[in-house]
Design a protein around this motif. Structure first.
Motif, PDB file in Angstrom:
ATOM      1  N   GLN A1125     -17.186   8.804 -58.497  1.00 34.88           N
ATOM      2  CA  GLN A1125     -17.220   9.188 -57.097  1.00 34.88           C
ATOM      3  C   GLN A1125     -16.305  10.378 -56.824  1.00 34.88           C
ATOM      4  OE1 GLN A1125     -19.362   7.743 -54.871  1.00 34.88           O
ATOM      5  NE2 GLN A1125     -18.787   9.543 -53.669  1.00 34.88           N
ATOM      6  N   MET A1128     -18.038  13.457 -58.045  1.00 34.29           N
ATOM      7  CA  MET A1128     -19.103  13.892 -57.157  1.00 34.29           C
ATOM      8  C   MET A1128     -18.526  14.517 -55.895  1.00 34.29           C
ATOM      9  SD  MET A1128     -21.683  13.251 -58.941  1.00 34.29           S
ATOM     10  CE  MET A1128     -22.915  13.676 -57.733  1.00 34.29           C
ATOM     11  N   ASN A1129     -17.441  13.945 -55.366  1.00 32.79           N
ATOM     12  CA  ASN A1129     -16.814  14.509 -54.164  1.00 32.79           C
ATOM     13  C   ASN A1129     -16.306  15.921 -54.418  1.00 32.79           C
ATOM     14  OD1 ASN A1129     -17.327  12.153 -52.792  1.00 32.79           O
ATOM     15  ND2 ASN A1129     -15.269  11.299 -53.080  1.00 32.79           N
ATOM     16  N   TRP A1130     -15.711  16.124 -55.600  1.00 35.40           N
ATOM     17  CA  TRP A1130     -15.210  17.460 -55.949  1.00 35.40           C
ATOM     18  C   TRP A1130     -16.337  18.482 -56.019  1.00 35.40           C
ATOM     19  CZ3 TRP A1130     -10.887  20.201 -56.252  1.00 35.40           C
ATOM     20  CH2 TRP A1130     -10.909  21.382 -56.994  1.00 35.40           C
ATOM     21  N   ILE A1131     -17.458  18.045 -56.590  1.00 31.60           N
ATOM     22  CA  ILE A1131     -18.603  18.957 -56.694  1.00 31.60           C
ATOM     23  C   ILE A1131     -19.123  19.312 -55.304  1.00 31.60           C
ATOM     24  CG2 ILE A1131     -20.986  19.153 -57.489  1.00 31.60           C
ATOM     25  CD1 ILE A1131     -20.204  17.441 -59.897  1.00 31.60           C
ATOM     26  N   TYR A1132     -19.235  18.308 -54.431  1.00 35.57           N
ATOM     27  CA  TYR A1132     -19.732  18.561 -53.084  1.00 35.57           C
ATOM     28  C   TYR A1132     -18.770  19.471 -52.309  1.00 35.57           C
ATOM     29  CZ  TYR A1132     -23.150  14.847 -53.781  1.00 35.57           C
ATOM     30  OH  TYR A1132     -24.179  14.079 -54.241  1.00 35.57           O
ATOM     31  N   LYS A1133     -17.459  19.295 -52.559  1.00 40.00           N
ATOM     32  CA  LYS A1133     -16.466  20.043 -51.800  1.00 40.00           C
ATOM     33  C   LYS A1133     -16.392  21.495 -52.252  1.00 40.00           C
ATOM     34  CE  LYS A1133     -11.561  19.929 -50.544  1.00 40.00           C
ATOM     35  NZ  LYS A1133     -10.283  19.172 -50.692  1.00 40.00           N
ATOM     36  N   THR A1134     -16.415  21.685 -53.590  1.00 39.29           N
ATOM     37  CA  THR A1134     -16.237  23.035 -54.114  1.00 39.29           C
ATOM     38  C   THR A1134     -17.555  23.724 -54.421  1.00 39.29           C
ATOM     39  OG1 THR A1134     -16.082  22.264 -56.406  1.00 39.29           O
ATOM     40  CG2 THR A1134     -14.030  22.313 -55.122  1.00 39.29           C
ATOM     41  N   GLY A1135     -18.594  22.921 -54.570  1.00 44.97           N
ATOM     42  CA  GLY A1135     -19.877  23.523 -54.936  1.00 44.97           C
ATOM     43  C   GLY A1135     -19.905  24.009 -56.359  1.00 44.97           C
ATOM     44  N   SER A1136     -18.951  23.591 -57.172  1.00 44.12           N
ATOM     45  CA  SER A1136     -18.883  24.033 -58.565  1.00 44.12           C
ATOM     46  C   SER A1136     -18.511  22.850 -59.445  1.00 44.12           C
ATOM     47  CB  SER A1136     -17.838  25.141 -58.715  1.00 44.12           C
ATOM     48  OG  SER A1136     -17.632  25.438 -60.088  1.00 44.12           O
ATOM     49  N   ASP A1137     -19.118  22.821 -60.651  1.00 42.94           N
ATOM     50  CA  ASP A1137     -18.785  21.762 -61.590  1.00 42.94           C
ATOM     51  C   ASP A1137     -17.952  22.291 -62.751  1.00 42.94           C
ATOM     52  OD1 ASP A1137     -20.659  23.279 -62.798  1.00 42.94           O
ATOM     53  OD2 ASP A1137     -22.042  21.628 -63.282  1.00 42.94           O
TER      54      ASP A1137
END
Length: 1169
Positions: A1125, A1128-1137
């Motif tokens: 989770q 996934m939150n980091w990806i949604y926040k930054t838009g980068s993986d």
């Protein structure tokens, strides 16, 4: 797959029966079990032009058996006419190796070609025919020559484990997936590349120039053959005493001189290879395929009892000189001209039973001879019975009515199952006459098992074929030459009015009467003198011209069943009366089963011990201790059945009343104890029937007759756990419907002309299974049908008619008759009045109904997809009916010494001494193989047990080897879709996975699942175990989506059949949680693991290790879910993986998968000693 072969021992749960028999058989003490005499050794075999090869042999084997093996080996398969020589001395074909002086480890046996005679030429031709057709399954589908199909090699041949795993190779066909409603028939017989042998020859037939004229016989000519090669060249070949050569004869010109260039070959195959390059090439390819790794010798060996297939593909009918000669030499109707060709079956059967039995070796030789003679007799009796029904044997009393006629063929007497001269008028007429042969066979089986030395039984086989019941029996020497009054020296011939006894018979019957719990008793003769008997008064003792003492007419061996035998003035227990007993049965020959008597005796003994009543019988011998609890006098049978005729002395009145009460107690014991015990065994899954055969065996093991089927269904309907017995209810309902259909089909067939059989059978099946309301007889050859009917056929067909004539029969009429038959025979009101109601309301499968009907009636149908739901077209046509096979009931002798070793081995395994148990079971396997040959159910049991033991010991390769043979034997002996075969496939799939072959394991498990769908459908507790295994194997190769489908279905079935609080349900939840974890779906994984945790906490408590293990796994899943989770939150926040470490979704470890498979299978590792 099998229809026809009905052995005397249940095919399923044989291991349990072996254990149960230990109380009934007197077996040799352990010191007597010296199996060292059977220790094999190695000799060398040297054929002409080859180097010596090593050959493992048994001292108990005969020289002839070595020759048979050599004829099957690739290097020596071309020869049949040869002898084996040791140090220049020709060995006797029928000598046992242990009796040959000078034969020892390392001895060289030389193959020496011998001159031909007419018989040897015929054997040679038959062998060539077998070689050319060895990869052709036609004989197996036709049910001849002990051939039967096997598809294990076909199921596994496409797997290429070394090429890496592909997702597609793990996916089953759609019809195997959980939830599929499609039930296909074609996959039952998988396509195999070796199904048809390569074209080697176009024609090989006997020449019309046979037999050779006298002047050519003087030159050694034995036979002439015609050959057409694949190059379309025609040859005429001479079979001479020196070998085979091409002669100069043509179709219309006889010239027996050798053709130029002249080539003489001792083996015909060598000559054919010389004259035809295509034959040489294709035959060489055939041999390579025949002896390839994918084919096993067990696929080619003949079974001791013929197995018939209920479905077969469309087969090409080709020219076959051996088959044609078999028909022409059958000599039906001309037996009086060839008396020397007929074997004296009575002498063979009795002589083998007279063989010495003092030592283990003696008993093994005796068991082997008895089994071989009996299997040969069953085969011949079956052929003769079919010939009788087909009208190919002349009756010995042609002036009598057809149904009263008797037949003699091959020294076997055949009689039809009709009420001749109103013999059974007071017992139920035709229904009693139909039941009597099977009851007599049961009596023969019981006395055969006792094996009393000096008391002889006639060979008996009961065959159901084309609506007729035929009894085949050996002939007591002299019985046809004198009146019955002169022959009988023990028993009665007039239903007890005149009774005679004999001191020698009383002595001979002493042991059997104790074993069968028959009390010695007195009856009154017509002059009021008391006569002592130790069997039923109906049993007849006859001294044959050979001096042997025979016991005949054994249908009243077991006591009557008062639940189905209303007797005036006799009231049953209130428990029985509340259930409506006694009930009327179509006949009065209703007997209790031996298993029920044994269970009743054991029950009485337990009560006696509880009441400390055993002290009262200390003065009695060990055999009497059980009889004091229940002495079931066979004359009770006569009291209740005949009512008149049998009289007893006044001093026996009190004993008779006691025995009447005991019979009443036995009747209520069956109702109150055994039916409940059966349902309990189904609830706890110690008994898990899959089809009608295994259901019948489970009922019989509890002593419950099949006429109680309606009572069992009513019992299941009333108990609270009905839903958990849903599978048993459906199987029992299907069994009841198909048995009623079989009863009606028998009567239906009697009125059918032979030329209309296929059309009438297809119409009957349409009326049972089709949704097409206007089903009617459609016969393509009506224009050829003769209006004149056979007098014999018309007379026989006049026997009763419960069904309308075949042409006017409708589905409504037939289902109405089925409901009426269910009420009359089983006293059960069917909840369905049509096939649509049976499917929709009772959730039965039409393909399962079809299979059960075909197996019970002997029908063989064409392998194709049948669209059962079509309402606008008939389901079956006459082209779909390929054959009608006989249903054969017979005894099957077993090896007592091998059974003893098997029981000892099982006992040691249960105590944890695996290696000792393995050694004992291996010895039992050797003895079984020596007695029966390779293909037998007992051999299969040993191989299965050895496979399981080696698996537990960690020797997976050895386990796989044993289990592969078990599967092959089960397919060949029981049938390709028999429930036992399904179980063997499941075990083999487990062992394949253990040796690192997951794709092969999946194919085997998919095969088992398909067979289960066909046999019983998806809604069965056994399917939950199978789907769990499939899901685990799929999980191991990370086919997670597919794995979830099977594991979710297993969860639903486990919840239904094990209950919501079952530990097995907790296990199913855990398996699903692990797969969801592998997919990264932690929310679903947590849901399932919480269910597991809740069950463990409720069942075993918070402190149990399983509960703690589940708690720790929940924490692990929660932690993983939190990490996911956050990611996934980091990806949604930054838009980068980027800069995110990869998330690891590990596949399950092989060790964990194996542990879970063992748990699902029920394998518990036993500490080794």
């Amino acid at each position: 797959m099998s229809s026809g072969h009905v052995p005397d021992t249940p095919a399923d749960n044989l291991t349990e029966q072996v254990e149960g028999d230990s109380k009934k058989q007197e077996l040799p003490a352990v010191p007597d079990m010296d199996v060292s005499e059977d220790t094999g050794f190695t000799v060398k075999i040297q054929a002409p032009g080859t180097e010596p090869t090593d050959f493992q042999v048994s001292p108990l084997a005969m020289v002839q058996e070595i020759k048979q093996v050599l004829m099957d080996r690739e290097e020596t398969c071309r020869r049949t006419c040869f002898s084996l020589q040791l140090n220049g001395i020709t060995l006797d074909n029928f000598a046992h190796l242990r009796s040959i002086p000078g034969l020892q480890e390392g001895s060289i046996l030389r193959v020496v070609e011998e001159p031909y005679n007419f018989r040897e030429v015929r054997i040679h031709l038959r062998h060539i025919r077998d070689l050319l057709k060895s990869l052709d399954l036609t004989d197996g589908y036709n049910g001849v020559e002990g051939s039967s199909p096997s598809f294990l090699s076909c199921v596994t041949e496409e797997c290429q484990e070394g090429d890496g795993l592909k997702q597609m190779s793990c996916s089953p066909p759609d019809h195997i997936l959980p939830g599929s409603k499609e039930r296909l028939l074609v996959p039952l017989l998988p396509h195999t590349n070796s199904g048809k042998s390569s074209g080697c020859l176009k024609v090989l037939t006997m020449s019309s120039w046979n037999p050779p004229p006298g002047n050519r016989k003087m030159h050694g000519d034995l036979m002439y053959l015609n050959v057409v090669t694949m190059e379309d060249r025609q040859f005429s070949i001479t079979a001479s005493s020196r070998g085979f050569y091409v002669n100069q004869s043509t179709t219309y010109s006889f010239n027996p001189k050798p053709a130029n260039p002249s080539v003489l070959s001792h083996a015909l195959l060598d000559l054919l290879s010389h004259i035809s390059p295509v034959f040489k090439k294709n035959f060489s390819a055939l041999l390579k395929r025949r002896y390839a790794r994918s084919t096993h010798p067990f696929e080619r060996i003949a079974t001791p009892f013929q197995v018939f297939s209920w479905t077969a593909p469309a087969l090409d009918h080709t020219m076959d000189c051996v088959r044609a000669e078999d028909v022409s030499s059958f000599c039906l109707g001309y037996e009086e001209h060839v008396p020397a060709l007929a074997r004296d079956w009575n002498e063979e059967l009795q002589t083998t039973r007279e063989l010495p039995r003092k030592t283990v070796t003696d008993r093994l030789m005796r068991d082997r001879a008895v089994f071989k003679a009996n299997s040969d007799f069953v085969s011949t009796a079956t052929r003769g019975a079919m010939a009788v029904v087909d009208g190919n044997v002349m009756p010995i009393n042609p002036s009598e009515e057809p149904r009263q006629q008797m037949f003699i063929w091959s020294n076997i007497v055949f009689s039809l199952g009709f009420d001749v001269r109103d013999q059974y008028r007071d017992l139920g007429g035709e229904a009693a006459a139909h039941a009597a042969p099977v009851l007599d066979l049961n009596g023969v089986r019981a006395y055969w098992a006792v094996d009393q030395e000096g008391l002889f039984l006639i060979g008996t086989v009961v065959i159901d074929y084309r609506g007729y019941r035929v009894t085949a029996q050996t002939i007591v020497p002299g019985i046809l030459e004198r009146d019955q009054e002169q022959s009988v020296v023990y028993g009665s011939i007039d239903f007890g009015k005149t009774v005679v006894s004999d001191d020698r018979y009383l002595e001979l019957l002493d042991k059997p009467s104790k074993k069968l719990r028959v009390q010695r008793h007195l009856v009154l003769n017509k002059d009021d003198t008391a006569v002592e008997l130790r069997s039923s008064v109906e049993h007849k003792g006859i001294v044959g011209n050979d001096g042997r003492r025979y016991i005949l007419d054994l249908l009243f061996t077991f006591p009557p069943d008062l639940n189905f035998l209303p007797v005036e003035g006799e009231d049953l227990n209130p428990v029985c009366q509340q259930l409506g007993f006694p009930k009327l049965h179509p006949h009065r020959l209703v007997c209790l089963r031996q298993e029920l008597i044994d269970a009743f005796v054991e029950h009485r003994v337990d009560i006696s011990k509880e009441n400390k009543a055993a002290r009262m019988i200390n003065f009695l011998d060990q055999h009497t201790i059980l009889e004091i609890c229940v002495c079931l006098n066979m004359n009770i049978t006569n009291i209740f059945i005949h009512l008149t005729g049998v009289r007893f002395p006044k001093e026996s009145t009190e004993d008779i009343q006691k025995q009447k009460q005991q019979l009443k107690d036995a009747a209520v014991f069956l109702i109150s104890n055994q039916i409940a015990a059966f349902t309990k065994s189904c609830l706890d899954h110690t008994s898990m029937p899959l089809d009608g055969v295994t259901l019948t065996e489970a009922l019989h093991q509890h002593g419950i007759n099949i006429r109680y089927l309606g009572t069992v269904l009513e019992y299941i309907e009333k108990i609270p756990q009905k839903e958990r017995l849903d599978h048993v209810y459906r199987i029992a309902l299907c069994e009841l419907i198909t048995r009623c259909a079989k009863h009606l089909f028998k009567t239906y067939l009697l009125a059918v002309e032979p030329s209309a059989l296929s059309a009438s059978v297809s119409h009957f099946l349409n009326c049972v299974l089709s949704s097409f309301a206007e089903a009617r007889v459609i016969q393509q050859n009506d224009k050829l049908a003769s209006r004149r009917r056979s007098r014999r056929r018309r007379s026989r067909a006049s026997v009763g008619s419960a069904v309308t004539s075949c042409s006017n029969l409708t589905p409504t009429d037939l289902w109405g008759a089925i409901k009426a038959e269910a009420q009359e025979y089983y006293h059960y009101s069917l909840p369905c009045g049509s096939v649509e109601e049976a499917v929709d309301k009772c959730r039965l499968q039409r393909i399962t109904l079809l299979r059960e009907i075909a197996i019970k009636t002997g029908i063989q149908i064409l392998l194709r997809e049948y669209h059962f739901d079509s309402e606008h077209k008939t389901l079956f046509t006459e082209e779909d009916i390929l054959n009608i096979f006989p249903i054969v009931k017979h005894i099957s002798p077993r090896s007592s010494d091998a059974l003893y070793l098997l029981r000892c081995g099982q006992s040691r395994v249960q105590q944890g001494c695996l290696k000792e148990g393995c050694e004992l079971i291996s010895q039992a396997l050797g003895l079984f193989t020596n007695v029966y040959g390779a293909l037998h159910q007992d051999v299969c049991i040993c191989l299965r047990l050895l496979g399981r033991i080696h698996y537990i010991l960690g020797d997976y390769a050895e386990a796989l080897s044993h289990q592969q043979r078990a599967v092959l034997i089960s397919e060949r002996v029981l049938g390709i879709e028999h429930p036992n075969t399904i179980q063997e496939y499941k075990h083999l799939g487990l062992y394949c996975f253990a040796v690192g072959q997951p794709v092969t394991a999946l194919r085997l498990l998919y095969r088992a699942r398909y067979l289960m769908l066909l046999v019983c459908g998806e809604d069965h507790p056994e399917m939950a175990l199978l789907d769990s295994k499939i899901g685990l194997v799929l999980h191991s190769v990370m086919a997670c989506d597919l794995s979830l489908k099977f594991l979710e279905n297993a969860l639903v079935l486990t919840s239904k059949y094990q209950g919501p609080s079952s530990l097995k349900l907790a296990q199913s939840h855990h398996l699903l949680a692990k797969v969801h974890e592998s997919k990264g779906d932690f929310r679903a994984a947590l849901t399932h693991e919480k269910e597991r945790y809740g069950i463990y906490r409720k069942q075993v408590g918070e402190a149990h290790e399983k509960t703690q293990e589940s708690s720790e796994y929940l924490k692990h899943l929660t932690h993983q879910a939190v990490i996911l989770q956050k990611t996934m939150n980091w990806i949604y926040k930054t838009g980068s993986d980027t800069n995110i470490p990869p998330f690891n979704l590990n596949s399950p470890s092989r060790v964990w998968i194996m542990e879970q498979l063992n748990l699902v299978t029920g394998i518990v590792l036993i500490p080794l000693r």
